[in-house]
Design a protein around this motif. Structure first.
Motif, PDB file in Angstrom:
ATOM      1  N   GLY A 211       0.825  -1.203   0.000  1.00  0.00           N
ATOM      2  CA  GLY A 211       0.000   0.000   0.000  1.00  0.00           C
ATOM      3  C   GLY A 211       0.862   1.257   0.000  1.00  0.00           C
ATOM      4  O   GLY A 211       0.586   2.234  -0.712  1.00  0.00           O
ATOM      5  N   PHE A 212       1.931   1.227   0.791  1.00  0.00           N
ATOM      6  CA  PHE A 212       2.894   2.327   0.859  1.00  0.00           C
ATOM      7  C   PHE A 212       3.452   2.633  -0.535  1.00  0.00           C
ATOM      8  O   PHE A 212       3.440   3.772  -1.002  1.00  0.00           O
ATOM      9  N   SER A 214       2.274   1.657  -3.483  1.00  0.00           N
ATOM     10  CA  SER A 214       1.241   2.073  -4.432  1.00  0.00           C
ATOM     11  C   SER A 214       0.940   3.554  -4.287  1.00  0.00           C
ATOM     12  O   SER A 214       0.740   4.257  -5.278  1.00  0.00           O
ATOM     13  N   ALA A 215       0.907   4.031  -3.026  1.00  0.00           N
ATOM     14  CA  ALA A 215       0.640   5.449  -2.805  1.00  0.00           C
ATOM     15  C   ALA A 215       1.750   6.298  -3.420  1.00  0.00           C
ATOM     16  O   ALA A 215       1.479   7.343  -4.027  1.00  0.00           O
TER      17      ALA A 215
END
Lengths: 565, 101
Positions: A211-212, A214-215
């Motif tokens: 998620g990190f 992807s952000a």
């Protein structure tokens, strides 16, 4: 599904394309959708949803291995729909009995959001192979671990859908959607072994870091959007060919952030810290898919975004890739030799391989892309084979992965040990295996591009990384087994090889030897699989569709000059 | 009305940095998921601001996709956390030490 997203994203600029006063009734131009180009995506995605629906309606009536057979069929279907695209891209007249309809050559579909060229078809086929091998390995594994069910296969197909979307993406937002479709399914896959706490821990670690990253990738896309006024790679490339932002800091920050995001996905040093933990904790067949299919999709995304979209900025991103490649090759090899867990050692070796692929990519030449594709194709078979052996050797509980557990493996399981030696030698780049040709192609591309030092680092790291593989081979062949019982009665400790896994291992072994002795066929195909950016066929109805979305560029805070770099 | 575009961009950069720092510093998995959400929403604000500056609706349209992706991510993340919390109540990231690294 995501193709719809692309349509909307592309149609939306039409709303405000012209000056506000000139267009009192805004119309949305609906793009033509080239369904044949989307077929591989649709087959994989709908196949997954259909499997989920059918099994929830008819629970408990599926025959043994039914899910795996279904998954293999769906993946084969997706590959079969991709094959005609290959013929179309290369302007074949007919494929077997079927006439192929014009237009010939690479083309864009869905308003330029999807690009079909040799590169995307090649990666699609590769991901299809990874799905088939992953399903074959998992069939008996899931039954053995008592977690049998359709979930694994549904998630496998969904993540493959995302991978194919990434391979075909001509738009950074489509690339992001593909990346997320791929990643979210793999987060669950990593955590799917509900009886092992390591598996869930791996899932959570992968999720948080995924998620990190992807952000970061998305923030990079936002920066690029702000700098150029578009997320479409074709439009960006056309724009950058005539105008260059005088203060291109925004664009460069965007490129850097995108590189961080994709670097996480391909596990390049220094963004690699998650990969040993996740490969170790995730179920072995999942680790095999992550090392093959997910990596292939990540490199497809890197190639499309950087080589195609921002090829003019190669002098800016090449040094960064140079550093990532050198660091990945060295760290992967050096830290890998200290590992005492076979799955962790394989994870570090996969970081080392990622370095070699980055080295081919940083050459930013057709030869580099050929080297990258050849490396990806051969590496898929070698790594799936290695993790396949680990799947079987892990035994019930998937916990026997220490180097000590492999002592005396050659006496208890001579056939498996022999195959493992082949895969390990292949990964080390031993002559007459496909790994040698792959490493050679990657180093040759770097030398051609003038990156002498990187090529030397690559060769040194290949020599160092041979120790990773030799340690495992020595443990299997030269060390005595820990348990005396296994030493006295080797047959009792023999692992029964299930049909599916055996089939996958034999296929991997044949590919590793075959592409090592006769690499020309695959090399030629990889050479023909060049990535290109083609402007969408402009529909007749659209008025001034040429970069219509970019008319607002004068309003950006970045002053642009008509001078070219 | 003064042009606040630069302010919005600064705000979104600050939110993104807070999210990234929080993800690194905080040890509660739920807070970590919230930090990922904060980062994604900071990006949304960036997209909207750029879309407004460029007079281009695509920037606003992209936000919908990001929102859907963020929602799907939270669902998966919470599922994994629930599965893990059943085994280890009172979970924190420091307890995740089965895997070395």
């Amino acid at each position: 599904m995501s193709s719809l997203a692309a349509v909307l994203a592309q149609a939306a600029p039409g709303l405000t394309a012209g000056p506000a006063a000139a267009a009192p009734t805004p119309t949305i131009t609906v793009p033509d959708i080239e369904w044949t180009a989307l077929l591989p995506i649709l087959v994989l995605g709908l196949g997954a949803v259909l499997l989920l629906t059918l099994t929830s309606l008819a629970r408990g009536t599926v025959t043994r291995s039914g899910y795996a057979i279904y998954t293999v069929l769906v993946a084969t279907g997706a590959m079969a729909t991709a094959a005609p695209l290959w013929g179309r891209v290369h302007a074949w007249d007919h494929l077997g009995k079927w006439e192929l309809s014009p237009p010939y050559g690479p083309f864009s579909a869905v308003a330029g959001a999807i690009g079909v060229d040799g590169f995307s078809v090649f990666i699609t086929l590769l991901i299809g192979v990874a799905v088939i091998l992953g399903a074959l390995l998992a069939d008996d594994y899931l039954r053995r671990e008592g977690i049998d069910g359709p979930e694994y296969y549904v998630l496998l197909l969904l993540s493959a859908t995302g991978g194919v979307i990434m391979a075909m993406a001509n738009d950074l937002i489509v690339l992001f959607l593909g990346l997320e479709t791929l990643s979210i399914a793999v987060y669950v896959l990593a955590a799917i072994h509900l009886k092992r706490v390591q598996s869930q821990e791996a899932g959570l670690k992968y999720f948080v870091l995924g998620g990190f990253s992807s952000a970061f990738f998305l923030y990079g896309v936002a920066m690029v959007y702000g700098a150029t006024g578009s997320t479409n790679l074709v439009q960006i490339k056309d724009l950058l060919a005539v105008k260059v932002p005088t203060h291109n800091a925004l664009l460069l920050i965007g490129l850097g952030l995108m590189l961080v995001g994709l670097g996480f996905k391909v596990a390049a040093v220094p963004f690699h810290s998650w990969s040993p933990d996740v490969y170790d904790g995730a179920p072995s067949p999942v680790a095999a898919f992550m090392a093959s299919g997910v990596k292939a999709a990540g490199f497809a995304g890197l190639t499309r975004a950087f080589l195609l979209g921002f090829g003019q900025f190669a002098s800016d991103w090449q040094p960064v890739l140079y550093f990532l490649a050198a660091a990945s090759m060295l760290v992967g090899a050096i830290v890998g030799i200290t590992q005492t867990n076979v799955k962790r050692a394989l994870a570090y070796s996969s970081i080392n391989h990622a370095g070699f692929m980055l080295m081919a990519l940083q050459a930013a030449s057709p030869k580099g892309v050929t080297g990258l594709l050849f490396y990806l194709a051969t590496y898929t078979f070698m790594t799936v084979g290695s993790f396949g052996i680990a799947t079987l050797a892990g035994r019930t509980g998937d916990g026997h992965h220490d180097l000590a557990d492999y002592r005396g493996f050659s006496r208890t399981n001579p056939a498996l040990a022999g195959l493992f030696v082949l895969f390990l030698l292949g990964q080390s780049g031993f002559p007459l295996t496909s790994g040698f040709v792959a490493k050679f192609g990657s180093i040759a591309a770097a030398v051609d591009a003038g990156s002498w030092h990187l090529a030397v680092i690559g060769m040194v790291s290949a020599a160092i990384s041979a120790f990773i593989y030799l340690r495992i081979i020595v443990a299997m062949y030269m060390a005595e087994s820990d348990t005396e019982a296994a030493e006295k009665a080797p047959k009792a400790a023999r692992i029964k090889v299930p049909f599916g896994a055996g089939l996958a291992l034999v296929a991997c072994a044949l590919a590793t030897i075959g592409f090592g002795i006769l690499p020309n066929g695959l090399n030629r195909v990889a050479g023909e699989a060049e990535p290109v950016l083609v402007k969408e066929p402009v529909p007749a109805a659209a008025s001034g569709a040429d970069g219509a979305g970019l008319t607002g560029l004068d309003l950006t805070t970045i002053p642009t000059t008509p001078t070219t770099r | 009305m003064a042009d606040l575009s630069a302010a919005y961009l600064g705000l979104s950069a600050a939110l993104f940095a807070i999210g990234a720092l929080g993800l690194i510093r905080r040890r509660n998995p739920l807070v970590m998921i919230m930090c990922v959400e904060l980062m994604l929403n900071a990006v949304n604000l960036t997209f909207v601001t750029f879309g407004n500056m460029l007079n281009d609706a695509a920037g606003q349209a992209i936000v919908f996709f990001v929102l859907v992706v963020a929602a799907a991510e939270v669902v998966v993340g919470l599922g994994i956390i629930v599965a893990l919390a059943r085994r280890k109540p009172g979970l924190s990231a420091d307890d995740m030490n089965v895997l070395r690294g």
